[in-house]
Design a protein around this motif. Structure first.
Motif, PDB file in Angstrom:
ATOM      1  N   LEU A 124      -4.842  33.248  11.583  1.00  0.00           N
ATOM      2  CA  LEU A 124      -4.534  34.238  10.548  1.00  0.00           C
ATOM      3  C   LEU A 124      -3.357  35.099  10.998  1.00  0.00           C
ATOM      4  O   LEU A 124      -3.217  35.396  12.183  1.00  0.00           O
ATOM      5  CB  LEU A 124      -5.748  35.132  10.279  1.00  0.00           C
ATOM      6  N   GLN A 125      -2.554  35.500  10.044  1.00  0.00           N
ATOM      7  CA  GLN A 125      -1.402  36.353  10.343  1.00  0.00           C
ATOM      8  C   GLN A 125      -1.446  37.595   9.461  1.00  0.00           C
ATOM      9  O   GLN A 125      -1.434  37.493   8.238  1.00  0.00           O
ATOM     10  CB  GLN A 125      -0.101  35.591  10.105  1.00  0.00           C
ATOM     11  N   LEU A 126      -1.529  38.756  10.102  1.00  0.00           N
ATOM     12  CA  LEU A 126      -1.515  40.023   9.376  1.00  0.00           C
ATOM     13  C   LEU A 126      -0.070  40.468   9.229  1.00  0.00           C
ATOM     14  O   LEU A 126       0.610  40.733  10.220  1.00  0.00           O
ATOM     15  CB  LEU A 126      -2.324  41.081  10.131  1.00  0.00           C
ATOM     16  N   ALA A 127       0.402  40.531   7.987  1.00  0.00           N
ATOM     17  CA  ALA A 127       1.787  40.917   7.712  1.00  0.00           C
ATOM     18  C   ALA A 127       1.826  42.374   7.271  1.00  0.00           C
ATOM     19  O   ALA A 127       1.188  42.753   6.290  1.00  0.00           O
ATOM     20  CB  ALA A 127       2.381  40.020   6.631  1.00  0.00           C
ATOM     21  N   LEU A 128       2.572  43.186   8.021  1.00  0.00           N
ATOM     22  CA  LEU A 128       2.732  44.606   7.719  1.00  0.00           C
ATOM     23  C   LEU A 128       4.156  44.847   7.234  1.00  0.00           C
ATOM     24  O   LEU A 128       5.117  44.437   7.886  1.00  0.00           O
ATOM     25  CB  LEU A 128       2.448  45.450   8.968  1.00  0.00           C
ATOM     26  N   SER A 129       4.289  45.500   6.104  1.00  0.00           N
ATOM     27  CA  SER A 129       5.599  45.707   5.487  1.00  0.00           C
ATOM     28  C   SER A 129       6.027  47.167   5.613  1.00  0.00           C
ATOM     29  O   SER A 129       5.221  48.081   5.406  1.00  0.00           O
ATOM     30  CB  SER A 129       5.531  45.304   4.011  1.00  0.00           C
ATOM     31  N   TRP A 130       7.301  47.375   5.943  1.00  0.00           N
ATOM     32  CA  TRP A 130       7.849  48.731   6.048  1.00  0.00           C
ATOM     33  C   TRP A 130       8.350  49.147   4.667  1.00  0.00           C
ATOM     34  O   TRP A 130       9.352  48.644   4.169  1.00  0.00           O
ATOM     35  CB  TRP A 130       8.958  48.765   7.083  1.00  0.00           C
ATOM     36  N   SER A 131       7.638  50.071   4.035  1.00  0.00           N
ATOM     37  CA  SER A 131       7.908  50.449   2.648  1.00  0.00           C
ATOM     38  C   SER A 131       9.346  50.898   2.382  1.00  0.00           C
ATOM     39  O   SER A 131       9.936  50.503   1.370  1.00  0.00           O
ATOM     40  CB  SER A 131       6.934  51.548   2.201  1.00  0.00           C
ATOM     41  N   PRO A 132       9.945  51.748   3.235  1.00  0.00           N
ATOM     42  CA  PRO A 132      11.314  52.195   2.936  1.00  0.00           C
ATOM     43  C   PRO A 132      12.307  51.046   2.770  1.00  0.00           C
ATOM     44  O   PRO A 132      13.172  51.088   1.889  1.00  0.00           O
ATOM     45  CB  PRO A 132      11.659  53.067   4.150  1.00  0.00           C
ATOM     46  N   LYS A 192       2.716  49.372  23.831  1.00  0.00           N
ATOM     47  CA  LYS A 192       2.292  50.535  24.615  1.00  0.00           C
ATOM     48  C   LYS A 192       1.048  51.180  24.016  1.00  0.00           C
ATOM     49  O   LYS A 192       0.130  51.587  24.743  1.00  0.00           O
ATOM     50  CB  LYS A 192       3.430  51.553  24.689  1.00  0.00           C
ATOM     51  N   LEU A 193       1.012  51.272  22.688  1.00  0.00           N
ATOM     52  CA  LEU A 193      -0.116  51.917  22.020  1.00  0.00           C
ATOM     53  C   LEU A 193      -1.325  50.999  21.872  1.00  0.00           C
ATOM     54  O   LEU A 193      -2.431  51.462  21.595  1.00  0.00           O
ATOM     55  CB  LEU A 193       0.309  52.415  20.638  1.00  0.00           C
ATOM     56  N   ASN A 194      -1.095  49.691  22.045  1.00  0.00           N
ATOM     57  CA  ASN A 194      -2.178  48.709  21.909  1.00  0.00           C
ATOM     58  C   ASN A 194      -2.193  47.830  23.159  1.00  0.00           C
ATOM     59  O   ASN A 194      -1.682  46.700  23.143  1.00  0.00           O
ATOM     60  CB  ASN A 194      -1.961  47.856  20.652  1.00  0.00           C
ATOM     61  N   PRO A 195      -2.767  48.325  24.246  1.00  0.00           N
ATOM     62  CA  PRO A 195      -2.694  47.628  25.539  1.00  0.00           C
ATOM     63  C   PRO A 195      -3.268  46.208  25.525  1.00  0.00           C
ATOM     64  O   PRO A 195      -2.859  45.375  26.336  1.00  0.00           O
ATOM     65  CB  PRO A 195      -3.515  48.533  26.474  1.00  0.00           C
ATOM     66  N   LYS A 196      -4.194  45.930  24.616  1.00  0.00           N
ATOM     67  CA  LYS A 196      -4.799  44.596  24.569  1.00  0.00           C
ATOM     68  C   LYS A 196      -3.978  43.613  23.724  1.00  0.00           C
ATOM     69  O   LYS A 196      -4.313  42.428  23.656  1.00  0.00           O
ATOM     70  CB  LYS A 196      -6.224  44.687  24.018  1.00  0.00           C
ATOM     71  N   LEU A 197      -2.932  44.104  23.092  1.00  0.00           N
ATOM     72  CA  LEU A 197      -2.089  43.253  22.245  1.00  0.00           C
ATOM     73  C   LEU A 197      -1.074  42.505  23.105  1.00  0.00           C
ATOM     74  O   LEU A 197      -0.186  43.123  23.693  1.00  0.00           O
ATOM     75  CB  LEU A 197      -1.369  44.112  21.204  1.00  0.00           C
ATOM     76  N   PRO A 198      -1.167  41.174  23.188  1.00  0.00           N
ATOM     77  CA  PRO A 198      -0.179  40.417  23.977  1.00  0.00           C
ATOM     78  C   PRO A 198       1.185  40.412  23.287  1.00  0.00           C
ATOM     79  O   PRO A 198       1.272  40.460  22.055  1.00  0.00           O
ATOM     80  CB  PRO A 198      -0.766  38.998  24.018  1.00  0.00           C
ATOM     81  N   LEU A 211     -10.849  36.507  15.052  1.00  0.00           N
ATOM     82  CA  LEU A 211     -10.221  37.818  14.860  1.00  0.00           C
ATOM     83  C   LEU A 211      -9.761  38.454  16.170  1.00  0.00           C
ATOM     84  O   LEU A 211      -9.565  39.670  16.238  1.00  0.00           O
ATOM     85  CB  LEU A 211     -11.146  38.772  14.090  1.00  0.00           C
ATOM     86  N   GLN A 212      -9.584  37.626  17.188  1.00  0.00           N
ATOM     87  CA  GLN A 212      -8.982  38.073  18.437  1.00  0.00           C
ATOM     88  C   GLN A 212      -7.497  37.707  18.409  1.00  0.00           C
ATOM     89  O   GLN A 212      -7.091  36.759  17.743  1.00  0.00           O
ATOM     90  CB  GLN A 212      -9.672  37.412  19.635  1.00  0.00           C
ATOM     91  N   PHE A 213      -6.688  38.478  19.143  1.00  0.00           N
ATOM     92  CA  PHE A 213      -5.253  38.213  19.158  1.00  0.00           C
ATOM     93  C   PHE A 213      -4.971  36.775  19.599  1.00  0.00           C
ATOM     94  O   PHE A 213      -5.650  36.226  20.471  1.00  0.00           O
ATOM     95  CB  PHE A 213      -4.540  39.180  20.101  1.00  0.00           C
ATOM     96  N   ALA A 214      -3.955  36.178  18.977  1.00  0.00           N
ATOM     97  CA  ALA A 214      -3.564  34.806  19.305  1.00  0.00           C
ATOM     98  C   ALA A 214      -2.043  34.719  19.311  1.00  0.00           C
ATOM     99  O   ALA A 214      -1.350  35.599  18.789  1.00  0.00           O
ATOM    100  CB  ALA A 214      -4.148  33.827  18.289  1.00  0.00           C
ATOM    101  N   ASN A 215      -1.528  33.660  19.890  1.00  0.00           N
ATOM    102  CA  ASN A 215      -0.078  33.461  19.904  1.00  0.00           C
ATOM    103  C   ASN A 215       0.437  33.213  18.492  1.00  0.00           C
ATOM    104  O   ASN A 215      -0.196  32.508  17.705  1.00  0.00           O
ATOM    105  CB  ASN A 215       0.290  32.266  20.784  1.00  0.00           C
ATOM    106  N   CYS A 216       1.576  33.786  18.198  1.00  0.00           N
ATOM    107  CA  CYS A 216       2.204  33.560  16.889  1.00  0.00           C
ATOM    108  C   CYS A 216       2.960  32.226  16.903  1.00  0.00           C
ATOM    109  O   CYS A 216       3.445  31.803  17.944  1.00  0.00           O
ATOM    110  CB  CYS A 216       3.175  34.690  16.566  1.00  0.00           C
TER     111      CYS A 216
END
Length: 226
Positions: free
Chosen positions: A61-69, A191-197, A221-226
């Motif tokens: 699964l890929q969570l896509a976050l969009s920057w509104s501006p 830096k803010l998410n130390p468990k995020l590879p 739902l654990q981090f995986a390689n993109c």
């Protein structure tokens, strides 16, 4: 008799839990439109550039976050005026674009699962509950039908999973960054998410502006390689 009573109690407890999920209070920590559109159902067949790929197995699964501006700046003034997300007073930042099922071996975007089944229009309570992370009724509807239906049984399953992943992330203050780059944004997330590879996050820029951030997960739902 006693076993029947226990069964009834368990059933009532289960129903209470389910109802709690579906009837969660509306999130009022962000601006909400005074009224939703009456019609925002999604039909991929009416979109000339859309396609259906329902028979591909979801591997991640890929969570896509969009920057509104950046998204809003890409629209014409007329289009921006129609987007509640883009109204200057609403000040949306990094929002959820969607949660996308991914195939294990894909050479192009068309190899991933997409538009797997048609679903009815989401109800207003559902839309408002998740509006702060996905600020648009058509955005929610289209992402659910376009991507969510390819792995999740119900809209509630889809959006509560999106919410869980989104809320588990510590989001850096991107607006406060001076001339942010893909590297500085990624470093801030790490830096803010130390468990995020480092291999589980992709930062996508459009010219010199942030466009999107993708976070990759396994089906557990654990981090995986993109």
């Amino acid at each position: 008799m006693e076993s029947n009573l226990i069964a009834v109690v368990c059933l009532l407890a289960f129903m209470a839990i389910c109802c709690t999920v579906d009837a969660a209070p509306v999130n009022s920590s962000c601006p909400l439109p005074p009224k939703l559109g009456s019609t925002y159902d999604y039909d991929w067949k009416s979109k000339p550039h859309e396609w259906s790929n329902p028979n591909v197995k979801t591997a991640s699964l890929q969570l896509a976050l969009s920057w509104s501006p950046t998204y809003c700046a890409s629209l014409s003034k007329g289009e921006r005026d129609q987007q509640f997300q883009c109204k200057p007073s609403n000040d949306f930042g990094l929002i959820v674009h969607g949660l996308w099922p991914q195939a294990s071996k894909a050479s192009s975007v068309k190899d991933h699962p997409r538009n797997c089944r048609n679903e009815k229009q989401l109800n207003e309570t559902m839309i408002k509950r998740f509006f702060c992370m996905m600020p648009g009724e058509y955005l929610q509807q289209s992402e659910w039908e376009k991507h969510g239906t390819c792995y999740f049984a119900t809209a509630t399953d889809y959006f509560t999973t999106v919410e869980k992943l989104y809320k588990s992330l510590n989001i850096p203050d991107i607006r406060a960054m001076k001339n942010p780059t893909a590297t500085t944004i990624k470093d801030s997330f790490l830096k803010l998410n130390p468990k995020l590879p480092s291999s589980s996050i992709k930062v996508i820029m459009e010219s010199s502006r942030l466009k999107e951030i993708d976070i990759c997960y396994g089906l557990n739902l654990q981090f995986a390689n993109c």
